[in-house]
Design a protein around this motif. Structure first.
Motif, mmCIF file in Angstrom:
data_model
loop_
_atom_site.group_PDB
_atom_site.id
_atom_site.type_symbol
_atom_site.label_atom_id
_atom_site.label_comp_id
_atom_site.label_asym_id
_atom_site.label_seq_id
_atom_site.Cartn_x
_atom_site.Cartn_y
_atom_site.Cartn_z
ATOM 1 N N VAL A 34 0.836 -1.199 0.000
ATOM 2 C CA VAL A 34 0.000 0.000 0.000
ATOM 3 C C VAL A 34 0.873 1.253 0.000
ATOM 4 O O VAL A 34 1.842 1.341 0.763
ATOM 5 N N ALA A 35 0.544 2.196 -0.842
ATOM 6 C CA ALA A 35 1.213 3.493 -0.858
ATOM 7 C C ALA A 35 0.316 4.521 -0.173
ATOM 8 O O ALA A 35 -0.911 4.487 -0.315
ATOM 9 N N ILE A 37 -0.246 8.546 0.004
ATOM 10 C CA ILE A 37 0.105 9.760 -0.719
ATOM 11 C C ILE A 37 -0.681 10.933 -0.143
ATOM 12 O O ILE A 37 -1.645 10.764 0.586
ATOM 13 N N LYS A 44 0.473 11.942 6.633
ATOM 14 C CA LYS A 44 0.999 10.663 6.162
ATOM 15 C C LYS A 44 1.959 10.044 7.183
ATOM 16 O O LYS A 44 1.837 8.865 7.534
ATOM 17 N N THR A 199 4.941 7.891 0.015
ATOM 18 C CA THR A 199 5.737 8.270 -1.153
ATOM 19 C C THR A 199 5.146 9.485 -1.857
ATOM 20 O O THR A 199 3.944 9.728 -1.812
ATOM 21 N N THR A 202 4.789 9.488 -8.049
ATOM 22 C CA THR A 202 3.523 9.166 -8.702
ATOM 23 C C THR A 202 3.581 7.828 -9.418
ATOM 24 O O THR A 202 2.609 7.050 -9.391
ATOM 25 N N SER A 205 3.357 5.014 -6.853
ATOM 26 C CA SER A 205 2.038 4.963 -6.207
ATOM 27 C C SER A 205 0.987 4.336 -7.111
ATOM 28 O O SER A 205 -0.066 3.903 -6.634
ATOM 29 N N GLN A 206 1.256 4.257 -8.416
ATOM 30 C CA GLN A 206 0.320 3.648 -9.350
ATOM 31 C C GLN A 206 0.671 2.199 -9.656
ATOM 32 O O GLN A 206 -0.043 1.532 -10.405
ATOM 33 N N ARG A 210 -2.571 -0.808 -3.821
ATOM 34 C CA ARG A 210 -3.570 0.201 -3.459
ATOM 35 C C ARG A 210 -2.861 1.461 -2.995
ATOM 36 O O ARG A 210 -1.798 1.389 -2.394
ATOM 37 N N SER A 211 -3.451 2.609 -3.276
ATOM 38 C CA SER A 211 -2.922 3.875 -2.767
ATOM 39 C C SER A 211 -3.975 4.545 -1.897
ATOM 40 O O SER A 211 -5.157 4.556 -2.228
ATOM 41 N N LEU A 213 -5.027 8.099 -0.203
ATOM 42 C CA LEU A 213 -4.843 9.541 -0.265
ATOM 43 C C LEU A 213 -5.260 10.157 1.069
ATOM 44 O O LEU A 213 -6.415 10.028 1.485
ATOM 45 N N ASP A 221 -9.588 5.865 -0.654
ATOM 46 C CA ASP A 221 -8.992 4.646 -1.181
ATOM 47 C C ASP A 221 -9.002 4.697 -2.707
ATOM 48 O O ASP A 221 -10.061 4.841 -3.306
#
Length: 232
Positions: A34-35, A37, A44, A199, A202, A205-206, A210-211, A213, A221
């Protein structure tokens, strides 16, 4: 692996109260990469510190691996953190009086993980994984910032913890080394490690499962793999 229920963190200063996180509910599964951002100051690092037991919540609960760590006393949370988590700090926090090899061995010595000979073998193997074997006997102030970061990543993996928490682990690395470390984390997740990584990258994170925010104390999510965006 991770369950947050109505989690809030409030900081107070002379200007008043600031909600870093507010009524967060979140589940992260075992083996998920998981990231996290969001803008600077969005909360964060606060989220990461709460997951590591470095900070305690104002309200709500944190359960990791079936253990409600938010209710642990300080002495127990320290032991749990040493054995059950690997943490990559943004500022490295390497001990300047120890070599890179000794820095990586240190968590194993604190938790009495493996024999001393096996600790050294594991530390050397981890330094090899981050391309630092040739500098194992160097001191932190004699290597670059990027090399110190890679050593800090090797140290975070020393105890073979099931949960890896990383605060900008590729922020001080060039693109080649950043890609190498990201691939290392992807492999660890494939082996069943749970990884939560803050992180600003970009691209990375993709490419995770899952990222999350972080914005205004709330978490949204975002699923990049299936191009679906939704709320937790």
């Amino acid at each position: 692996m991770i369950q947050l229920q109505n989690l809030s963190k409030v900081y107070s200063n002379d200007a008043g109260q600031f909600w870093a996180l507010k009524d967060v509910n979140l589940s992260i599964h075992k083996g998920e990469f998981v990231a996290v951002i969001g803008k600077s100051g969005s909360g964060k690092s606060t989220l990461l510190h709460l997951l590591a037991g470095i900070d305690s919540p104002t309200n709500g609960s944190i359960t990791v691996g079936g253990k409600k760590i938010s209710s642990f006393p300080q002495n127990l949370i320290t032991k749990w953190r040493c054995r059950e988590t690997g943490i990559v700090f943004q500022s490295f926090f390497l001990l300047q009086t120890l070599t890179l090899l000794e820095n990586v061995m240190l968590p194993m010595e604190f938790s009495r993980f493996l024999t001393r000979r096996k600790r050294k073998e594991r530390a050397l193997s981890l330094l090899k994984d981050v391309d630092l074997l040739h500098k194992a006997n160097h001191f932190p102030d004699s290597v670059s910032g990027g090399e110190q970061q890679r050593c800090a990543i090797a140290r975070a993996l020393a105890n073979d913890a099931p949960l890896i928490l990383a605060d900008e682990p590729t922020g001080n690395l060039d693109s080649e080394n950043a890609e190498h470390i990201f691939s290392l984390f992807k492999n660890l997740a494939a082996q069943g490690k749970t990884i939560v990584m803050v992180t600003h990258d970009t691209d990375f994170s993709q490419r995770v499962d899952r990222s999350l925010l972080v914005k205004d104390g709330q978490i949204s999510d975002i699923y990049f793999t299936n191009e679906k965006v939704g709320q937790i």
